[in-house]
Scaffold this motif. Structure first.
Motif, PDB file in Angstrom:
ATOM      1  N   ARG A  15       0.855  -1.197   0.000  1.00 17.35           N
ATOM      2  CA  ARG A  15       0.000   0.000   0.000  1.00 17.35           C
ATOM      3  C   ARG A  15       0.895   1.252   0.000  1.00 17.35           C
ATOM      4  NH1 ARG A  15      -1.365   3.025   4.041  1.00 17.35           N
ATOM      5  NH2 ARG A  15      -0.607   1.503   5.552  1.00 17.35           N
ATOM      6  N   PRO A  16       0.770   2.091  -1.054  1.00 16.92           N
ATOM      7  CA  PRO A  16       1.686   3.236  -1.100  1.00 16.92           C
ATOM      8  C   PRO A  16       1.387   4.266  -0.019  1.00 16.92           C
ATOM      9  CG  PRO A  16       0.568   2.921  -3.221  1.00 16.92           C
ATOM     10  CD  PRO A  16      -0.115   2.036  -2.241  1.00 16.92           C
ATOM     11  N   ARG A  17       2.433   4.903   0.438  1.00 10.84           N
ATOM     12  CA  ARG A  17       2.318   6.016   1.389  1.00 10.84           C
ATOM     13  C   ARG A  17       2.542   7.307   0.615  1.00 10.84           C
ATOM     14  NH1 ARG A  17       3.261   4.407   6.614  1.00 10.84           N
ATOM     15  NH2 ARG A  17       3.926   2.248   6.886  1.00 10.84           N
ATOM     16  N   ARG A  18       1.835   8.350   1.042  1.00  7.02           N
ATOM     17  CA  ARG A  18       1.979   9.653   0.395  1.00  7.02           C
ATOM     18  C   ARG A  18       2.879  10.508   1.284  1.00  7.02           C
ATOM     19  NH1 ARG A  18      -0.265  14.647   0.450  1.00  7.02           N
ATOM     20  NH2 ARG A  18      -0.980  15.535  -1.530  1.00  7.02           N
ATOM     21  N   THR A  20       5.484  14.210   1.521  1.00  4.27           N
ATOM     22  CA  THR A  20       5.776  15.529   0.939  1.00  4.27           C
ATOM     23  C   THR A  20       7.257  15.821   1.140  1.00  4.27           C
ATOM     24  OG1 THR A  20       3.576  16.241   1.608  1.00  4.27           O
ATOM     25  CG2 THR A  20       5.118  17.969   1.032  1.00  4.27           C
ATOM     26  N   GLY A  40       1.220  10.549   5.799  1.00  2.15           N
ATOM     27  CA  GLY A  40       1.318   9.243   5.145  1.00  2.15           C
ATOM     28  C   GLY A  40       2.436   8.382   5.717  1.00  2.15           C
ATOM     29  N   ASP A  68       0.463  12.207  -7.322  1.00  2.00           N
ATOM     30  CA  ASP A  68      -0.497  12.107  -6.233  1.00  2.00           C
ATOM     31  C   ASP A  68      -1.609  11.088  -6.512  1.00  2.00           C
ATOM     32  OD1 ASP A  68      -1.110  12.962  -3.816  1.00  2.00           O
ATOM     33  OD2 ASP A  68      -1.999  14.887  -4.396  1.00  2.00           O
ATOM     34  N   ASP A  70      -4.206   7.932  -7.251  1.00  2.00           N
ATOM     35  CA  ASP A  70      -4.587   6.724  -6.520  1.00  2.00           C
ATOM     36  C   ASP A  70      -3.996   5.528  -7.283  1.00  2.00           C
ATOM     37  OD1 ASP A  70      -5.809   4.414  -5.643  1.00  2.00           O
ATOM     38  OD2 ASP A  70      -7.732   5.389  -5.244  1.00  2.00           O
ATOM     39  N   VAL A  71      -2.933   4.970  -6.728  1.00  2.00           N
ATOM     40  CA  VAL A  71      -2.173   3.941  -7.450  1.00  2.00           C
ATOM     41  C   VAL A  71      -3.012   2.679  -7.660  1.00  2.00           C
ATOM     42  CG1 VAL A  71      -0.127   2.466  -7.332  1.00  2.00           C
ATOM     43  CG2 VAL A  71       0.052   4.862  -6.718  1.00  2.00           C
ATOM     44  N   VAL A 126       4.946  16.285  -3.937  1.00  2.00           N
ATOM     45  CA  VAL A 126       4.451  15.032  -3.362  1.00  2.00           C
ATOM     46  C   VAL A 126       5.125  13.849  -4.042  1.00  2.00           C
ATOM     47  CG1 VAL A 126       2.392  13.545  -3.265  1.00  2.00           C
ATOM     48  CG2 VAL A 126       2.222  15.965  -2.671  1.00  2.00           C
ATOM     49  N   GLN A 128       4.921   9.309  -3.764  1.00  2.00           N
ATOM     50  CA  GLN A 128       4.379   8.138  -3.068  1.00  2.00           C
ATOM     51  C   GLN A 128       5.469   7.077  -2.971  1.00  2.00           C
ATOM     52  OE1 GLN A 128       0.177   7.131  -3.571  1.00  2.00           O
ATOM     53  NE2 GLN A 128       0.232   8.406  -5.392  1.00  2.00           N
TER      54      GLN A 128
END
Ligand SMILES: Cc1cc2nc3c(=O)[nH]c(=O)nc-3n(C[C@H](O)[C@H](O)[C@H](O)COP(=O)(O)OP(=O)(O)OC[C@H]3O[C@@H](n4cnc5c(N)ncnc54)[C@H](O)[C@@H]3O)c2cc1C
Length: 282
Positions: A15-18, A20, A40, A68, A70-71, A126, A128
């Motif tokens: 699950r990717p994390r976002r 900055t 994230g 940014d 939604d992967v 940003v 991910q």
């Protein structure tokens, strides 16, 4: 059954994390430090190993989405060639209290994703990421340590050295383009740190092999941390484990990247490369 001496990194969480970009600093002409932060990174756990890594996700050229996106949705709705490209970077430092993740990224020209991104990225951008994965920390029972790499391995070497107990012999060999690529390392007082210069046109690892030829190896059971360009890693592994007869078990050895291959091409041939390397001297 003997343990393989080439690593297959553990799979990080999918699950990717976002994150900055908080800070960007040019450490050397070829190394850029990026500090990432943001909510994230909550629950990010990168304390166990000193070679923890993350996989940054980059939209390929022409992708109809930005960093940014939604992967999950991208993967569900777009063809595979438009899925994000992944690039692996070591966790140089992780501060859980401040949720600050530090990566040091090699810039090696205009090609690829990770290097050019690090050159152009600005605070506020940003990115991910997946992870962390990881598998190595200096073995406290080893009689001595030998850490070998190139600038892409400097983050892992730098994160590992403070975990080597005072008094345990440790030799560090790093091959870089020139003196401007050298960085101060937080090493135990007994560490023998040698920065080596790769001459223009020379194959990766040539300077490391030259240095190894005259290196007197301490007595006892060593632990090797050997990573970097795949051809260099294979030649050095052969020199140490086969020609010099060091024990084959207990090390951390892998090709982080391969000359003239992008990461997709390198990953596609890595399993076969690992098999060939394991067969060296068998
Ligand atoms: C576990 C692990 C940890 C890693 N940690 C780090 C790290 O902390 N910092 C870091 O910078 N790299 C690290 N790497 C290596 C990094 O993932 C690769 O170098 C990756 O190929 C860079 O992607 P790119 O998009 O910049 O170039 P790519 O698109 O993969 O490659 C484009 C071209 O650049 C060349 N190239 C790729 N990397 C280099 C390099 N380092 N020097 C010279 N030429 C290169 C390739 O041979 C190819 O010709 C790590 C790799 C692994 C497996």
């Amino acid at each position: 059954m003997p343990q393989p001496t080439i690593e297959t990194p553990t799979r990080p969480v999918r699950r990717p994390r976002r994150a900055t970009v908080l800070e960007r600093e040019q450490l050397t002409p070829h190394l850029i430090r990026l500090v990432l932060g943001g909510e994230g990174l909550e629950g990010f756990a990168a304390e166990e190993f000193s070679d923890h890594y993350v996989k940054l996700l980059f939209p390929p050229a022409g992708a109809p989405y930005g960093p940014d996106a939604d992967v999950e949705e991208v993967r569900a709705t777009l063809p595979r060639e438009q899925w994000p490209r992944t690039r692996t970077y070591t966790v140089r430092a992780w501060d859980p209290a401040a949720a600050r993740l530090t990566l040091d990224v090699v810039v090696h020209g205009d090609v690829g994703f990770g290097g050019p991104w690090a050159s152009a990225v600005r605070p506020g951008d940003v990115i991910q990421l997946l992870g962390p994965g990881g598998s190595y920390a200096p073995d406290p029972a080893a009689d001595w340590h030998l850490l070998i790499g190139d600038p892409s391995v400097v983050p892992a070497i730098a994160a590992s050295l403070p975990r080597i107990p005072d008094g345990v012999p440790v030799v560090v060999l790093i091959e870089a383009e020139g003196p401007d690529d050298e960085l101060p390392l937080d090493a135990p007082p007994q560490a023998d740190v040698r920065w080596l210069r790769r001459a223009a046109g020379e194959p990766h690892g040539a300077a490391l092999l030259r240095e190894l030829a005259s290196l007197e190896l301490p007595a006892g059971r060593p632990q090797l941390f050997l990573h970097g360009e795949a051809g260099a890693v294979r030649a050095i592994r052969r020199e140490l484990l086969i020609e010099r007869g060091l024990p084959r078990e207990g090390h951390s050895i892998s090709g982080y990247w391969k000359h003239r291959r992008d990461d997709e091409a390198w990953r596609a041939e890595k399993a076969e490369w690992n098999r060939q390397v394991e067969a060296d001297g068998a």
